[in-house]
Design a protein around this motif. Structure first.
Motif, mmCIF file in Angstrom:
data_model
loop_
_atom_site.group_PDB
_atom_site.id
_atom_site.type_symbol
_atom_site.label_atom_id
_atom_site.label_comp_id
_atom_site.label_asym_id
_atom_site.label_seq_id
_atom_site.Cartn_x
_atom_site.Cartn_y
_atom_site.Cartn_z
ATOM 1 N N ILE A 158 2.695 8.018 -3.406
ATOM 2 C CA ILE A 158 3.040 6.938 -2.458
ATOM 3 C C ILE A 158 3.015 7.480 -1.036
ATOM 4 C CG2 ILE A 158 4.887 5.337 -1.747
ATOM 5 C CD1 ILE A 158 6.004 5.557 -4.634
ATOM 6 N N VAL A 159 2.511 6.679 -0.097
ATOM 7 C CA VAL A 159 2.722 6.952 1.327
ATOM 8 C C VAL A 159 3.783 5.979 1.825
ATOM 9 C CG1 VAL A 159 1.743 6.806 3.652
ATOM 10 C CG2 VAL A 159 0.417 7.864 1.812
ATOM 11 N N ALA A 160 4.803 6.512 2.478
ATOM 12 C CA ALA A 160 5.819 5.675 3.122
ATOM 13 C C ALA A 160 5.981 6.191 4.555
ATOM 14 C CB ALA A 160 7.129 5.740 2.341
ATOM 15 N N PHE A 161 6.884 5.569 5.318
ATOM 16 C CA PHE A 161 6.951 5.893 6.746
ATOM 17 C C PHE A 161 8.337 6.365 7.157
ATOM 18 C CE2 PHE A 161 3.271 3.361 6.171
ATOM 19 C CZ PHE A 161 2.362 3.920 7.054
ATOM 20 N N ALA A 162 8.350 7.352 8.030
ATOM 21 C CA ALA A 162 9.610 7.791 8.622
ATOM 22 C C ALA A 162 10.247 6.581 9.309
ATOM 23 C CB ALA A 162 9.348 8.904 9.635
ATOM 24 N N GLY A 163 11.538 6.446 9.160
ATOM 25 C CA GLY A 163 12.240 5.316 9.790
ATOM 26 C C GLY A 163 12.249 4.063 8.939
ATOM 27 N N GLY A 164 11.444 4.049 7.870
ATOM 28 C CA GLY A 164 11.415 2.861 7.014
ATOM 29 C C GLY A 164 12.659 2.790 6.153
ATOM 30 N N TYR A 165 12.994 1.591 5.727
ATOM 31 C CA TYR A 165 14.135 1.403 4.826
ATOM 32 C C TYR A 165 13.686 0.450 3.725
ATOM 33 C CZ TYR A 165 18.804 0.459 3.043
ATOM 34 O OH TYR A 165 19.908 0.352 2.233
ATOM 35 N N HIS A 166 13.755 0.941 2.481
ATOM 36 C CA HIS A 166 13.304 0.110 1.364
ATOM 37 C C HIS A 166 14.378 -0.075 0.306
ATOM 38 C CE1 HIS A 166 9.325 0.222 3.108
ATOM 39 N NE2 HIS A 166 9.389 1.538 3.177
ATOM 40 N N GLY A 167 15.580 0.447 0.564
ATOM 41 C CA GLY A 167 16.663 0.287 -0.385
ATOM 42 C C GLY A 167 17.162 1.625 -0.879
ATOM 43 N N LEU A 168 18.217 1.578 -1.687
ATOM 44 C CA LEU A 168 18.907 2.807 -2.078
ATOM 45 C C LEU A 168 18.946 3.044 -3.582
ATOM 46 C CD1 LEU A 168 21.883 2.690 0.470
ATOM 47 C CD2 LEU A 168 19.620 3.699 0.747
ATOM 48 N N THR A 169 18.322 2.184 -4.377
ATOM 49 C CA THR A 169 18.195 2.502 -5.803
ATOM 50 C C THR A 169 17.237 3.684 -5.922
ATOM 51 O OG1 THR A 169 16.436 0.861 -5.952
ATOM 52 C CG2 THR A 169 18.647 0.146 -6.565
ATOM 53 N N GLY A 209 6.688 12.482 -5.266
ATOM 54 C CA GLY A 209 5.308 12.215 -4.877
ATOM 55 C C GLY A 209 5.190 11.249 -3.713
ATOM 56 N N VAL A 210 6.126 11.333 -2.770
ATOM 57 C CA VAL A 210 6.068 10.439 -1.601
ATOM 58 C C VAL A 210 5.746 11.266 -0.354
ATOM 59 C CG1 VAL A 210 7.294 8.739 -0.192
ATOM 60 C CG2 VAL A 210 7.793 8.925 -2.654
ATOM 61 N N ALA A 211 4.649 10.912 0.307
ATOM 62 C CA ALA A 211 4.289 11.549 1.586
ATOM 63 C C ALA A 211 4.773 10.632 2.703
ATOM 64 C CB ALA A 211 2.777 11.728 1.673
ATOM 65 N N PHE A 212 5.577 11.176 3.629
ATOM 66 C CA PHE A 212 6.072 10.347 4.740
ATOM 67 C C PHE A 212 5.196 10.564 5.970
ATOM 68 C CE2 PHE A 212 9.853 10.550 2.077
ATOM 69 C CZ PHE A 212 10.215 9.208 2.070
ATOM 70 N N ALA A 213 4.700 9.470 6.511
ATOM 71 C CA ALA A 213 3.909 9.521 7.751
ATOM 72 C C ALA A 213 4.789 9.022 8.894
ATOM 73 C CB ALA A 213 2.678 8.631 7.615
ATOM 74 N N PRO A 214 4.524 9.477 10.129
ATOM 75 C CA PRO A 214 5.295 8.903 11.247
ATOM 76 C C PRO A 214 4.918 7.442 11.449
ATOM 77 C CG PRO A 214 3.542 10.354 12.065
ATOM 78 C CD PRO A 214 3.523 10.472 10.560
ATOM 79 N N PHE A 215 5.894 6.641 11.879
ATOM 80 C CA PHE A 215 5.600 5.251 12.257
ATOM 81 C C PHE A 215 5.280 5.261 13.752
ATOM 82 C CE2 PHE A 215 6.571 0.721 13.074
ATOM 83 C CZ PHE A 215 5.932 0.144 11.994
ATOM 84 N N PRO A 216 4.324 4.441 14.198
ATOM 85 C CA PRO A 216 3.979 4.472 15.621
ATOM 86 C C PRO A 216 5.208 4.300 16.517
ATOM 87 C CG PRO A 216 2.506 3.013 14.429
ATOM 88 C CD PRO A 216 3.549 3.462 13.444
ATOM 89 N N ASP A 217 5.260 5.085 17.574
ATOM 90 C CA ASP A 217 6.415 5.089 18.468
ATOM 91 C C ASP A 217 5.934 4.891 19.903
ATOM 92 O OD1 ASP A 217 8.601 5.669 20.053
ATOM 93 O OD2 ASP A 217 9.326 7.272 18.740
ATOM 94 N N ARG A 218 6.050 3.650 20.351
ATOM 95 C CA ARG A 218 5.492 3.318 21.675
ATOM 96 C C ARG A 218 6.250 3.978 22.810
ATOM 97 N NH1 ARG A 218 4.812 -3.084 21.446
ATOM 98 N NH2 ARG A 218 7.063 -2.852 21.502
#
Ligand SMILES: Cc1ncc(COP(=O)(O)O)c(C=O)c1O
Length: 452
Positions: free
Chosen positions: A151-162, A185-194
């Motif tokens: 899975i790719v997910a993003f730094a700063g993301g929130y998808h729940g706590l289960t 197996g989760v790779a965290f990518a940065p989320f764009p930061d304006r």
């Protein structure tokens, strides 16, 4: 009924013996004796205990009236005790049923309405009770459909706590102590930061996503899923730059990866459209909704086209993913009312109007104020990023401090962002002109605009 009772919902705050007052404080002490200490934060200035809510107002156990700029975690977009909720409660003839065995009529009717929201003519739905569970279903579905677990997910993301959803929520605060239980197996990518990247941060983020798609997850698993919020909500109302989500969708398509849009916060009108994905150019294969869907009753859903959802085998008698309260008829009836409202009621336009007014009003008052980095958002998902005097470094905890000071002024707002550096404003759409002016004036006063 008194005039006050009639207008409850459109009142300005009124704080008698302090917020929190003596009754809430005493309840805080009682709570600490019975609730696990990892749940509710309690000190002299926090929390208030809710006793009643209507429209944009909350009354606490001390009788104080608050203006709610949170909609209770973004749920009550139509206001507390909105018409769809009231109708579902008063007309209910069935409160609990057997969702995946002998389904309630309301479940069928809701599913037939939900599939109209997405661009796939053959959409299929799995219902659930919380946002996290909808994300769990999406992650299970995407792994089956792609055949690759990473899975790719993003730094700063929130998808729940289960455990499944937490594996895609990066914050150490939530993960510590559970790390060995979480899928690696989760790779965290940065989320764009304006604010911090002069190019908007989109390029760097896309390069990180591509590297993970090509190179695999930290544990070596090949990537089959990208999970992303169209606008990062609890991450601090972070809106991606123009073109970013379209480019992410292109990347997913060329790598044959399933994109899950986590619209638990952004969906159901919060961002001025039924779904925020099209507004930001995201083309998902799976969509999760929750929060505002049930108008205050717990309900969520995971939607995907048949070609994705049919990665699940046919049920041969026992559902392969379900839960006791799946298709809860009361929540389904409320959700049908919410969908009617979003289709017929002018709510989406009103969200857009109010969101623009609040963002512009806050921008005018707070523009140039030291410590305020940016006022941003989409629709009624608004964040004020607070920064150190250098104008760039996140002011850790400043959103938390602002929320506490606002509470004393009768305004409910929440911090957001990884370091609590954002003051988040996600109000109901039914705020009156007076409430809007009150909110602008007091947020300005608390954040140092100097006119309060
Ligand atoms: C984007 C997003 N996804 C998932 C969740 C989890 O939802 P729940 O708290 O209902 O499990 C949240 C909750 O805030 C959320 O904002």
């Amino acid at each position: 009924m008194t005039a006050e009772a009639l207008s409850f919902g459109s009142l300005l705050p009124s704080i008698g013996a302090g917020a929190p007052g003596p009754v809430s404080r005493a309840m805080g002490e009682r709570l600490r004796r019975v609730e696990s200490r990892n749940v509710t934060f309690v000190d002299d200035g926090w929390p208030i205990f809710w006793a009643e809510a209507g429209g944009a107002n909350v009354r606490d156990a001390d009788g104080n009236v608050f203006l709610d700029l949170t909609s209770a975690f973004g749920v009550s977009l139509l206001g507390h005790r909105s018409a769809p909720l009231e109708r579902a409660l008063t007309e209910a003839r069935l409160v609990h049923g057997m969702g995946d065995i002998h389904p309630p009529v309301a479940k069928l009717e809701l599913l037939e309405r939900l599939v109209e929201l997405v661009p796939w003519p053959d959409a299929r739905v799995v219902l659930a009770n919380s946002g996290s569970e909808a994300v769990e279903i999406a992650l299970k579905t995407a792994a089956r459909a792609s055949g690759r677990p990473g899975i790719v997910a993003f730094a700063g993301g929130y998808h729940g706590l289960t455990l499944g959803s937490l594996a895609t929520t990066e914050r150490e605060h939530f993960r510590a102590g559970s790390e060995e239980r979480l899928y690696g197996g989760v790779a965290f990518a940065p989320f764009p930061d304006r604010l911090r990247d002069s190019n908007g941060g989109g390029e760097a983020s896309l390069r990180a996503v591509e590297a993970a798609l090509d190179g695999g997850a930290p544990n070596g698993d090949p990537i089959g899923t990208i999970v992303v919020e169209p606008v990062q909500a609890r991450g601090g109302a972070r809106v991606p730059p123009e073109g970013y989500m379209a480019a992410l969708s292109d990347l997913a398509a060329t790598h044959d990866v399933v994109i899950v849009a986590d619209e638990v916060f952004t969906g159901m009108g919060r961002c001025g459209a039924v779904l925020a994905s099209p507004r930001v150019g995201l083309r998902p294969d799976v969509v999760c909704v929750g929060k505002a869907l049930g108008a205050g009753l717990p309900l969520s859903a995971c939607l995907a086209p048949a070609k994705v959802m049919d990665a699940w085998p046919e049920s041969t008698g026992e559902a392969i993913h379900t839960s006791t309260f799946l298709g809860h008829p009361l929540a389904c009836s409320a959700a049908i009312g919410v969908l009617d409202d979003l289709r017929d009621g002018g709510t989406l336009e009103a969200v857009e109007r109010l969101g623009t007014r609040l963002r512009e009003g806050l921008g005018e008052k707070l523009g140039g104020v030291e410590g305020v980095g940016e006022v941003r958002g989409l629709g009624l998902l608004i964040g004020i990023e607070l920064v150190e005097p250098d104008g760039r470094t996140a002011a850790s905890g400043a959103g938390v401090r602002a929320a506490r000071r606002l509470l004393a002024r009768g305004i409910l707002a929440l911090p957001a962002g990884d370091q609590g550096e954002v003051l988040e404003i996600t109000p109901p759409v039914c705020m009156t002109d007076e409430q809007i002016e009150y909110a602008l004036e007091h947020v300005d006063a608390v954040l140092g605009g100097g006119r309060g």
